[in-house]
Design an enzyme around this catalytic site. Structure first.
Site, short mmCIF file in Angstrom:
data_model
loop_
_atom_site.label_atom_id
_atom_site.label_comp_id
_atom_site.label_asym_id
_atom_site.label_seq_id
_atom_site.Cartn_x
_atom_site.Cartn_y
_atom_site.Cartn_z
N CYS A 86 0.72 -1.22 -0.16
CA CYS A 86 0.04 -0.02 0.05
C CYS A 86 1.14 1.23 -0.11
CB CYS A 86 -0.86 0.03 1.43
SG CYS A 86 -2.08 1.39 1.44
N HIS A 179 -3.12 -4.26 -10.63
CA HIS A 179 -3.69 -3.27 -11.03
C HIS A 179 -4.19 -3.30 -12.24
CE1 HIS A 179 -2.95 -0.79 -7.35
NE2 HIS A 179 -2.00 -1.28 -7.25
N GLU A 228 -10.29 -0.92 -4.51
CA GLU A 228 -9.59 -1.51 -3.83
C GLU A 228 -9.96 -3.14 -3.59
OE1 GLU A 228 -6.14 -0.27 -1.42
OE2 GLU A 228 -6.93 1.49 -1.47
N CYS A 237 -5.48 5.65 -3.50
CA CYS A 237 -4.71 4.37 -3.36
C CYS A 237 -3.24 4.78 -4.12
CB CYS A 237 -5.31 3.25 -4.30
SG CYS A 237 -4.31 1.89 -4.41
N GLY A 240 -1.99 2.18 -6.73
CA GLY A 240 -2.88 2.60 -7.92
C GLY A 240 -2.29 3.76 -8.55
#
Length: 293
Positions: A86, A179, A228, A237, A240
């Site tokens: 993360c 992703h 997510e 994110c 992301g």
């Protein structure tokens, strides 16, 4: 016999110190497990993450000792499932270990599911960390490593995925977690919750996937909403945003340095010529306390 967690071994309720932190709205419950090897069950993590009956957050992050870095980020989604990485979370880990006196190093190394990442901590006048730049390493584009069920070894760029009879063009990128980047005319008007959930669990993605819905706002300026994996839509994110930057460069939509607006704030991401993706953004402590489990 299955090994029990630290929380399950104790018969009486236990009390745990925690700190609530957020990076542009991507919020987690942080637990210092460097002195005690605290491990919670998925059900306990779900309870802590619950915004009505618990502390509330997109998940729980344990800060542990590491043999390969100074510290380890051990991350769990709000549904109790584990996650490799993360970006917003690792920035907050950097702030935690510095502000709470676990290190004096302005460039600590953090072990994650992506590998060991190096952070660059920027402090304010009060000596507390305000901004963090993270070397997120190189993006992963090989289909089998993203992972995505796809023939061959070529990167999956601007390909078609079908959901409920509709086709969407997507690019697959891993930043240590998978992703799926999709460009739409108006991300705010797009049915992110409906389509995001379906793509997260699409058979193309054997370990599920995070889904980014992206609109181009200008030169090197993007807007992103993220569904997510294991948490639903979040305000931001970080991994992301890194995946979106890589996808945008591969699709010829931006240059190598990009401003990305998310519902919780703004990140700046650069994909350097040497391959590393550099992400810069804030990290904030919201409150701390003690919770009984």
């Amino acid at each position: 016999m299955a090994k029990k967690t630290w929380g399950e071994i104790r018969e009486e309720p236990m009390k745990i110190n925690f700190t609530k932190m957020e990076g542009i709205g991507n919020d987690y419950v942080y637990i210092d497990a460097t002195k005690n090897d605290i491990r919670l069950s998925p059900e306990q993590i779900q309870k802590l993450s619950d915004r009505n009956f618990g502390i509330g957050g997109d998940g729980v992050i344990f800060i542990r000792n590491s043999k390969t870095g100074e510290f380890q980020m051990d991350m769990y989604n709000s549904d109790g499932s584990s996650s490799e990485m993360c970006g917003n979370g690792v920035r907050c880990v950097g702030k935690f270990v510095f502000d709470h006196g676990l290190t004096k190093n302005h460039k600590p190394t953090i072990e994650t599911g992506k590998g060991v990442l190096t952070l660059d901590l920027k402090t304010g006048n009060n000596g507390k960390v305000e901004m963090v730049t993270v070397d997120m390493g190189e993006p992963i584009l090989k289909p089998s490593l993203v992972p995505i069920v796809w023939p061959g070894d070529e990167a999956v760029i601007n390909q078609v995925i079908e959901v409920q009879g509709k086709q969407y063009h997507f690019t697959a990128v891993s930043m240590g977690n998978p992703h799926c980047v999709i460009y739409v005319d108006d991300a705010d008007a797009f049915p992110v919750r409906e389509i995001g959930s379906l793509i997260e669990n699409h058979p193309l993605f054997p370990r599920r996937v995070n889904v980014e819905f992206v609109s181009v706002r200008g030169k090197d300026h993007l807007y992103q909403r993220t569904w997510e994996r294991g948490a639903g839509e979040t305000l931001a994110c970080g991994t992301g945003a890194c995946a979106v930057t890589v996808a945008s460069i591969l699709n010829g939509k931006t240059g190598r340095s990009v401003q990305i607006d998310l519902r919780g704030g703004t990140l700046h991401v650069e994909w350097k010529e040497n391959g590393s993706v550099m992400m810069t953004g804030p990290a904030k402590e919201v409150f701390s306390g003690e919770v009984e489990i």
